[in-house]
Design an enzyme around this catalytic site. Structure first.
Site, PDB file in Angstrom:
ATOM      1  N   LYS A  19       1.118  -1.363  -0.104  1.00 49.44           N
ATOM      2  CA  LYS A  19       0.508  -0.095   0.158  1.00 49.44           C
ATOM      3  C   LYS A  19       0.927   1.186   0.017  1.00 49.44           C
ATOM      4  O   LYS A  19       1.974   1.022   0.459  1.00 49.44           O
ATOM      5  CB  LYS A  19      -0.818   0.159   1.287  1.00 49.44           C
ATOM      6  CG  LYS A  19      -1.900  -1.096   1.974  1.00 49.44           C
ATOM      7  CD  LYS A  19      -2.777  -0.678   2.854  1.00 49.44           C
ATOM      8  CE  LYS A  19      -3.974  -1.974   3.283  1.00 49.44           C
ATOM      9  NZ  LYS A  19      -5.260  -1.641   1.629  1.00 49.44           N
ATOM     10  N   ARG A  63      -9.967 -11.424   2.203  1.00 43.92           N
ATOM     11  CA  ARG A  63     -11.240 -12.145   1.978  1.00 43.92           C
ATOM     12  C   ARG A  63     -10.286 -14.025   1.774  1.00 43.92           C
ATOM     13  O   ARG A  63     -10.607 -15.214   1.863  1.00 43.92           O
ATOM     14  CB  ARG A  63     -11.350 -12.670   0.670  1.00 43.92           C
ATOM     15  CG  ARG A  63     -10.458 -12.009  -0.706  1.00 43.92           C
ATOM     16  CD  ARG A  63     -10.847 -11.733  -1.781  1.00 43.92           C
ATOM     17  NE  ARG A  63     -10.852 -10.472  -1.485  1.00 43.92           N
ATOM     18  CZ  ARG A  63     -11.244  -9.041  -2.043  1.00 43.92           C
ATOM     19  NH1 ARG A  63     -11.043  -9.436  -3.701  1.00 43.92           N
ATOM     20  NH2 ARG A  63     -11.132  -7.518  -2.192  1.00 43.92           N
TER      21      ARG A  63
END
Length: 495
Positions: free
Chosen positions: A274, A348
């Site tokens: 990020k 996820r």
């Protein structure tokens, strides 16, 4: 803060602050109007002069100058009369607690209108006041605490004791404590709130009759073949944990519910790193796990007639020489294979393990909470969580319970055509879609692991954290989802 119920004669009681709820109808013909007469019209004059409109969460403070024993009267706005709802009462309780601190009151009285002395209103007002009192200050070496209200008395005009109201007050305390635990966990720095810390906190707080906690270490996780959790953990020096909590009521449970919380204790994005600014709040990526732990912690005292399974897969997501790489393939317990195209879509991957285990338990329904996608924030902003579900009845119940809790959910579709976006050339599916509808494709990914079980996914990426703060919550973790789930488990329905 302590919240009590007491029979009160408002015109004669001595207190630093007397709070009176009002709607858009103004002073009306109730207590506010009677107090205005005792104050010789000064209250009505102040309302007119200030332009006060009784919007939800608004207030107007008036000094009484000895005209009545109460030192101050606080008009607390509920909004439109026909739309006031339980969250308006919750905000009214929070505003009263805030304004009580502002006038340096140790004790304040909130007068319940005669037609609103119900369990739900009592619980909402008390809950709002308790949530307003929350602060996270353990790392402030010279923190100068602002004045805080110590006691809020909910004033009743009716005589006699009411066991239901006392029970509502107790439930409000438990609900607020669950929210505050979740907030504490989210607000801890990531150097402290590691996977092992989360498991220690779950073990410490989730105690009581019918509640058991089991923590799986890395060796047990390997034996259980939780491939997603192990893959995400590859770049970390901290071992992963899988927290397995189970509550069973005394009698035969009416239903069985599985709760799953995403527990990424810090998300750097892994090798798909990020930008620096995007990492600043990534300690919040375990807010789903915090919510589940908070809920489980109060079940022995709330004692719902529901068996509840709480599952939390937890690790951080960091870059390292051993970290998983874009292009890696994970094989899950159900045989499904996943190509990892972006290591920053890691939540996820660990949720898939937990959903598979939860589905094997054959619950009546299962619900996962996760700060899953920035795309959901783009769609719904920072105040509303996305709801995805394969079961309309479950989705409807969650929306009702969230409305009662003042936690906004908005249902988004599980558009089957978008499943094409997560098809992989080398595996069954991949962990990211084609760039658009990211919240939906993430939900479709999770759906691959729930089978036929009624399931709901709450994407809480926006409301799990507040950068601005508001009357029910200061800046930081919000504990979003806790009260919605407690409403669902207790079987409460909006009035």
């Amino acid at each position: 803060m302590e919240v009590k119920l007491r029979e009160i004669a408002p015109s004669r009681v001595r207190t630093a602050l007397l709070a009176v709820p009002v709607t858009d109808k103004g002073l009306g013909d109730g207590l506010a109007r009677r107090l205005d007469r005792q104050l010789k019209g000064r209250l009505a004059a102040l309302v007119k002069r200030s332009g006060f409109v009784a919007r939800r969460g608004s207030s107007l403070l008036a000094a009484t100058h000895g005209a009545i024993p109460a030192e101050h009267v606080l008009l607390v706005g509920l909004g439109k009369h026909e739309e006031e709802g339980l969250h308006a009462w919750r905000m009214a309780g929070a505003v009263t607690a805030k304004e009580g601190g502002r006038v340096w009151a140790d004790e304040a009285i909130f007068m319940l209108p005669p037609d609103q002395q119900t369990e739900s209103v009592v619980g909402a007002v008390a809950e709002g006041a308790l949530l307003n009192a929350y602060r996270f200050t353990r790392y402030r070496s010279n923190d100068k605490q602002k004045a805080r209200l110590r006691t809020l008395i909910l004033g009743r005009t009716a005589s006699g004791r009411n066991a239901a109201l006392t029970r509502a007050l107790r439930n409000a305390r438990l609900s607020a404590s669950a929210v505050c635990l979740a907030r504490d966990l989210v607000n801890e720095p990531p150097s402290t709130a590691t996977a092992s810390y989360l498991s220690e906190q779950a073990t410490a707080h989730c105690r009581g009759e019918g509640l058991k906690v089991e923590v799986w270490d890395k060796k047990k996780i390997e034996r259980m073949k939780l491939a997603g959790l192990l893959a995400v953990n590859q770049g970390s020096r901290e071992e992963p944990r899988f927290i397995h909590m189970r509550y069973k009521p005394k009698g035969r449970p009416q239903r069985k519910v599985a709760l799953v919380g995403k527990g990424i204790t810090f998300d750097s994005g892994g090798l798909s790193l990020k930008p620096a600014r995007s990492m600043e709040t990534m300690k919040i990526d375990m807010a789903g796990a915090a919510a589940v732990i908070g809920v489980m912690s109060v079940l022995p005292e709330l004692a719902p007639d529901v068996e509840v399974l709480g599952l939390v897969p937890t690790t951080d997501n960091l870059p390292d020489g051993g970290a998983q790489k874009p292009g890696d393939v994970i094989r899950y317990l159900n045989g499904k294979t996943v190509e990892v195209m972006n290591t920053d879509a890691e939540g996820r991957l660990i949720l898939a393990d937990a959903l598979l285990l939860a589905a094997r338990e054959k619950p009546d329904c299962m619900i996962n909470l996760a700060t899953l996608t920035g795309a959901c924030i783009v769609a719904l902003g920072n105040e509303v969580a996305g709801l995805f579900s394969n079961d309309d009845e479950l989705a409807g119940k969650l929306i009702q319970c969230s409305r009662d809790a003042g936690e906004s959910l908005w249902q988004l579709p599980l558009t089957p055509e978008y499943r094409e976006d997560i098809k992989s050339q080398v595996a069954d599916i991949k962990n990211v879609g084609g760039g658009s509808a990211g919240a939906i494709t993430a939900a479709l990914f999770l759906q691959e692991f729930v089978g036929e079980t009624p399931w709901a996914h709450l994407d809480i990426a926006g409301p799990a954290f507040t950068a601005k703060g508001h009357v029910v919550c200061p800046k930081g973790g919000t504990g979003f989802g806790v009260r919605t789930l407690l409403n669902l488990l207790s079987g409460s329905q909006p009035e």
